[in-house]
Design an enzyme around this catalytic site. Structure first.
Site, mmCIF file in Angstrom:
data_model
loop_
_atom_site.group_PDB
_atom_site.id
_atom_site.type_symbol
_atom_site.label_atom_id
_atom_site.label_comp_id
_atom_site.label_asym_id
_atom_site.label_seq_id
_atom_site.Cartn_x
_atom_site.Cartn_y
_atom_site.Cartn_z
ATOM 1 N N ALA A 100 26.451 3.032 3.077
ATOM 2 C CA ALA A 100 27.373 1.903 3.266
ATOM 3 C C ALA A 100 27.937 1.525 1.906
ATOM 4 C CB ALA A 100 26.661 0.712 3.896
ATOM 5 N N TYR A 159 22.289 10.505 -8.196
ATOM 6 C CA TYR A 159 23.372 9.729 -7.596
ATOM 7 C C TYR A 159 24.005 8.849 -8.682
ATOM 8 C CZ TYR A 159 21.207 10.917 -3.065
ATOM 9 O OH TYR A 159 20.661 11.574 -1.981
ATOM 10 N N ARG A 186 34.669 14.693 -0.181
ATOM 11 C CA ARG A 186 35.243 15.173 1.082
ATOM 12 C C ARG A 186 36.560 15.923 0.882
ATOM 13 N NH1 ARG A 186 34.213 9.356 3.845
ATOM 14 N NH2 ARG A 186 34.950 8.794 1.755
ATOM 15 N N TYR A 230 19.564 12.938 6.791
ATOM 16 C CA TYR A 230 20.690 12.459 5.990
ATOM 17 C C TYR A 230 22.005 12.919 6.596
ATOM 18 C CZ TYR A 230 21.104 16.966 3.325
ATOM 19 O OH TYR A 230 21.279 18.283 2.933
#
Length: 343
Positions: free
Chosen positions: A306, A57, A253, A229
């Site tokens: 978040a 990540y 996305r 997840y």
């Protein structure tokens, strides 16, 4: 906030977990580290005790952010879940790797100036090196839950991978073992070589694959925690993404079918129907989505990302709710009506 046992271990954690993929910036259109740290602290203040991260990540950035945010906090008050087994390189792959390429960060969706290739590599010395690197980035002596990011590669026997994880458990460097992106047969094989405590898989109202492929049942039967997840489907189920939304460069996305204008228009109709059920339970539609996931079984945890303290408050700052059978039946009726969204 509900707190649940992770597998058969003595570890207990909040049923909702903070996911920190977005805090790596990569594949999420960037991030602000100071905001990320405040977001982590906000989640902790709301009762969250489980934080999920991974080396890949942001290529270490997410773990470093978690480490800075937790500095000075009582280490035993937070459970850190990280991952291992994905190897990245900016040069040619080592000749002794022999594993297959997962993805690269030069695929047109990212804003990275450096091209990296990511491979699955589960050889014991590589796994050990990865765990040691995570310990350093997280500024901790142990990681509560170490998960194999992809359960297998082409050349490393699962027994070898599980063997080194069990060694590190005995050494006190990790406290529990999990796997992700796996099959039922892989769950069984890992369990045959040691104690498997958790499985992390995608699970949401719109993706119920684990209920169909046997993983949900396997985890329940064998007392293995199931960490779900994307319970909010990358923000889709929050109701905050309009059909007019334009995603920043580098956002994963972009180009996904579910996030096209046509599909988002249909999603709005689905969410309107779900919102009636949510309102009845004094929930937002996003809170209904995560509650639906964690209510499926007492061994299930929902990992919610978040980006800001405000998002943390919305995702985690609500009272526990028990959905009724009528609620479940209504949700299922809505989901059946909109099954075509996954086509």
């Amino acid at each position: 906030m509900q707190y649940r046992q992770i597998g058969k271990t003595e570890l207990k954690a909040s049923a909702l977990a903070l996911g920190t993929w977005v805090m790596g910036g990569w594949m999420w259109g960037g991030c602000d580290d100071s905001v990320s740290e405040r977001t982590i602290l906000s989640a902790l203040d709301l009762g969250i005790t489980l934080i999920d991260t991974a080396p890949v990540y942001g290529f270490g950035r997410s773990e470093e952010t978690v480490g800075r945010a937790l500095k000075g906090r009582r280490r035993d008050s937070v459970l850190i879940a990280s991952k291992c087994g994905l190897y990245w390189t900016e040069t040619q792959l080592p000749s002794n790797c022999g594993e297959f390429h997962c993805f690269s960060d030069d695929d047109g969706r990212t804003s990275s100036l450096t091209k990296r290739a990511v491979y699955r590599w589960l050889r014991p010395d590589i796994v050990r090196r990865g765990v040691e690197d995570s310990l350093r980035r997280l500024k901790t002596d142990y990681i509560d839950l170490m998960q194999v990011h992809h359960a297998s590669d082409r050349t490393t026997p699962i027994g070898d991978t599980m063997g080194v994880l069990e060694e590190m458990r005995r050494e006190g460097k990790i406290r529990a073992i999990g796997i992700s992106n796996c099959s039922c047969s892989q769950i069984d094989e890992y369990r045959s070589y040691g104690t498997l405590d958790a499985v992390q898989e995608r699970f949401s109202m719109l993706d119920r694959t684990v209920e169909k492929n046997g993983i949900f049942e396997s985890c329940a039967k064998n007392e293995v925690a199931l960490l779900a997840y994307s319970p909010l489907e990358n923000g889709l189920l929050t109701g905050k993404i309009s059909p007019e939304r334009v995603f920043k460069k580098g956002d994963l996305r972009i180009g996904k079918e579910l996030f096209t204008k046509a599909k988002l228009q249909q999603v709005e109709k689905m969410l309107a129907a779900l919102r009636e059920i949510a309102n009845r339970n004094r929930l937002t539609v996003g809170q209904l989505a995560t509650t639906w996931v964690t209510s499926r079984s007492s061994n299930v945890f929902a990992i919610c990302g978040a980006r800001t303290p405000e998002q943390a408050t919305e995702n985690f700052g609500f009272a526990d709710v028990s959905l009724t059978k009528e609620d479940y039946d209504e949700v299922d009726s809505v989901l059946r009506e909109f099954e075509f969204l996954r086509d």
